[in-house]
Motif scaffolding. Structure first.
Motif, PDB file in Angstrom:
ATOM      1  N   THR A 115       0.823  -1.214   0.000  1.00  0.00           N
ATOM      2  CA  THR A 115       0.000   0.000   0.000  1.00  0.00           C
ATOM      3  C   THR A 115       0.857   1.264   0.000  1.00  0.00           C
ATOM      4  O   THR A 115       0.605   2.203  -0.766  1.00  0.00           O
ATOM      5  N   VAL A 116       1.876   1.276   0.865  1.00  0.00           N
ATOM      6  CA  VAL A 116       2.783   2.432   0.931  1.00  0.00           C
ATOM      7  C   VAL A 116       3.442   2.659  -0.421  1.00  0.00           C
ATOM      8  O   VAL A 116       3.462   3.786  -0.951  1.00  0.00           O
ATOM      9  N   LEU A 117       3.996   1.595  -0.994  1.00  0.00           N
ATOM     10  CA  LEU A 117       4.722   1.735  -2.258  1.00  0.00           C
ATOM     11  C   LEU A 117       3.780   2.105  -3.402  1.00  0.00           C
ATOM     12  O   LEU A 117       4.141   2.907  -4.273  1.00  0.00           O
ATOM     13  N   SER A 118       2.592   1.541  -3.404  1.00  0.00           N
ATOM     14  CA  SER A 118       1.637   1.817  -4.487  1.00  0.00           C
ATOM     15  C   SER A 118       1.281   3.294  -4.537  1.00  0.00           C
ATOM     16  O   SER A 118       1.380   3.934  -5.595  1.00  0.00           O
ATOM     17  N   PHE A 119       0.875   3.847  -3.408  1.00  0.00           N
ATOM     18  CA  PHE A 119       0.515   5.267  -3.387  1.00  0.00           C
ATOM     19  C   PHE A 119       1.734   6.151  -3.681  1.00  0.00           C
ATOM     20  O   PHE A 119       1.632   7.161  -4.384  1.00  0.00           O
ATOM     21  N   GLY A 120       2.900   5.749  -3.166  1.00  0.00           N
ATOM     22  CA  GLY A 120       4.101   6.531  -3.407  1.00  0.00           C
ATOM     23  C   GLY A 120       4.512   6.547  -4.865  1.00  0.00           C
ATOM     24  O   GLY A 120       4.864   7.593  -5.410  1.00  0.00           O
ATOM     25  N   VAL A 121       4.459   5.394  -5.507  1.00  0.00           N
ATOM     26  CA  VAL A 121       4.905   5.302  -6.900  1.00  0.00           C
ATOM     27  C   VAL A 121       3.885   5.926  -7.851  1.00  0.00           C
ATOM     28  O   VAL A 121       4.266   6.527  -8.860  1.00  0.00           O
ATOM     29  N   VAL A 170       5.504  -7.436  -3.978  1.00  0.00           N
ATOM     30  CA  VAL A 170       5.181  -6.027  -3.722  1.00  0.00           C
ATOM     31  C   VAL A 170       5.075  -5.237  -5.016  1.00  0.00           C
ATOM     32  O   VAL A 170       4.108  -4.482  -5.233  1.00  0.00           O
ATOM     33  N   VAL A 171       6.054  -5.411  -5.895  1.00  0.00           N
ATOM     34  CA  VAL A 171       6.094  -4.607  -7.113  1.00  0.00           C
ATOM     35  C   VAL A 171       4.970  -4.996  -8.082  1.00  0.00           C
ATOM     36  O   VAL A 171       4.433  -4.133  -8.788  1.00  0.00           O
ATOM     37  N   PRO A 214      12.733   9.426  -2.100  1.00  0.00           N
ATOM     38  CA  PRO A 214      13.291   8.290  -1.357  1.00  0.00           C
ATOM     39  C   PRO A 214      12.298   7.169  -1.064  1.00  0.00           C
ATOM     40  O   PRO A 214      12.694   6.144  -0.488  1.00  0.00           O
ATOM     41  N   ILE A 215      11.021   7.330  -1.430  1.00  0.00           N
ATOM     42  CA  ILE A 215      10.010   6.338  -1.043  1.00  0.00           C
ATOM     43  C   ILE A 215      10.338   4.959  -1.603  1.00  0.00           C
ATOM     44  O   ILE A 215      10.428   3.968  -0.858  1.00  0.00           O
TER      45      ILE A 215
END
Length: 417
Positions: free
Chosen positions: A225-231, A345-346, A321-322
């Motif tokens: 979730t963190v990476l999805s919104f960040g990317v 994750v990716v 940096p995310i």
């Protein structure tokens, strides 16, 4: 038998080749991803696409990235990260030729689809290689490797904008020629990849954490979730900022491309300088602070209007940096199964990116049409663009929120990294 000195020298040489593959690979990756900023308005005009078609194009392209994510870890286990990296670079170079020959929406979509397959394979391959070789100061080294992505991303819009006006043999390069030239550079990192030896592909099965066990870990879902919104927030800038500045504020192409380059300058400096900070204060706390900063800058830029456009660029310092910080966290938490964890994750992040690009296009088009149907017809496109860009800022704030939930979970279980 090799002497200890010879073995040490050989190991050092191989490490340098691995670093070159990662660093130059990210350099090319940044070019391939971010030459599209100045190119998209020309593609839209040349092929007569509306915002909905543009959003669909970007989403369909992301499907190629997503598809690559689903099979790359399997390929790495079967044929090794070295061969996978070579295939990725080769796919990107070939896609440049096909984009150059594209003169219709379907052909261009297929060509971009191939490029994103190469990008997806490269994303996983470089992340896995980085997780294997960066065993010390992981946050610093992950951010440093991604610094090269930011470095090329900084100059890519200006290079793209400049090359599109260059005439060669009486023909202007335009966006097709730019893609051909830039993607042809993918052959450069193939040289250290061919020369190097990439160890770690033969990890014993009993040493691996099963994918089912990884999927049952609540931390992995918070990381998704963190990476999805960040990317979504990070990548959307490359596709939409130039379009926003040209259409909302009437900026010239060179000025709009310059602001995108300023975004990536902040982005690049953050990855160069903030890596040691993430190691010092912790990965999750860094995610909370930096993503929140990026989201607030984006909303402040929209509210301030044209005078606040510089805040769009400043937002790059927070969002940069995310991705590498999440990769560093994965590398430390799932050291023996980093390929499976990164792919998990990716891949799910890729799904979110497909939906995110589509939603930005749909939201922009929907709000534009809503205002066009009323009395304020002249403000329709502006409001649509503002709504679409506000979604980019919202994604950064949601990234910060879920990073806080991750921090709370890890702290409660004494697992902060």
């Amino acid at each position: 038998m090799k002497s200890p000195a010879h073995a040490k020298s050989s190991s050092k040489r191989n490490y340098i080749l691995q670093l070159l593959t990662v660093f130059v690979g990210f350099l090319i990756f940044g070019f391939s991803e971010n030459i599209k900023g100045p190119a998209i308005p020309r593609i839209q005009s040349d092929l007569r696409l509306d915002e909905m078609q543009l959003g669909t194009l970007l989403s369909l392209n992301s499907l190629g990235y997503l598809l690559a994510c689903t099979f790359t870890a399997y390929l790495i286990r079967r044929i090794g990260v070295k061969v996978v990296s070579l295939i990725a670079f080769g796919s990107m170079a070939a896609s440049g030729v096909f984009i150059f020959l594209s003169h219709s929406y379907p052909v261009l979509s297929g060509s971009f689809f191939l490029m994103y397959i190469g990008n997806g394979m490269l994303e996983i391959g470089l992340a896995v290689l980085g997780a294997r070789i960066f065993v010390k100061n992981t946050g610093t080294m992950m951010n440093l490797s991604h610094f090269f992505y930011g470095l090329s991303s900084t100059v890519a819009p200006l290079v793209s904008s400049g090359l599109m006006t260059v005439t060669v043999f009486g023909h202007m390069l335009d966006w097709r020629g730019v893609y051909l030239i830039i993607l042809s550079l993918s052959v450069v990192p193939m040289i250290p990849a061919v020369m190097g030896k990439f160890l770690g592909d033969a990890t014993l099965a009993e040493d691996r954490i099963p994918l089912k066990a990884i999927a049952r870990d609540p931390v992995i879902w918070l990381l998704v979730t963190v990476l999805s919104f960040g990317v979504i927030s990070e990548l959307a800038v490359g596709g939409w900022l130039v379009n926003f500045l040209e259409k909302a504020y009437g900026w010239e192409s060179s000025a709009a491309a310059g602001m995108l380059s300023a975004f990536f300058l902040c982005f690049t400096l953050a990855r160069l300088l903030l890596g040691p900070v993430t190691d010092k204060i912790g990965f999750t706390l860094s995610l909370i602070i930096l993503a929140g900063f990026s989201g607030l800058c984006t909303f402040a830029a929209i509210v301030a209007g044209e005078p606040g456009a510089f805040l769009f660029a400043l937002a790059g310092a927070g969002i940069a940096p995310i991705y590498p910080t999440v990769m560093a966290l994965i590398a430390d938490r799932y050291r023996k199964s980093s390929d499976a964890a990164i792919t998990f994750v990716v891949t799910l992040m890729g799904v979110a990116c497909v939906l995110g690009n589509y939603f930005i296009g749909a939201l922009t088009n929907g709000i534009k049409n809503l205002f066009a149907a009323g009395a304020a017809e002249g403000t329709g496109l502006l409001r649509g663009l503002q709504a679409g860009y506000a979604f980019i800022g919202l994604c950064a704030l949601l990234c910060s929120l879920f990073a806080f939930l991750l921090y709370r979970h890890l702290k409660r279980n004494n697992e902060l990294i």
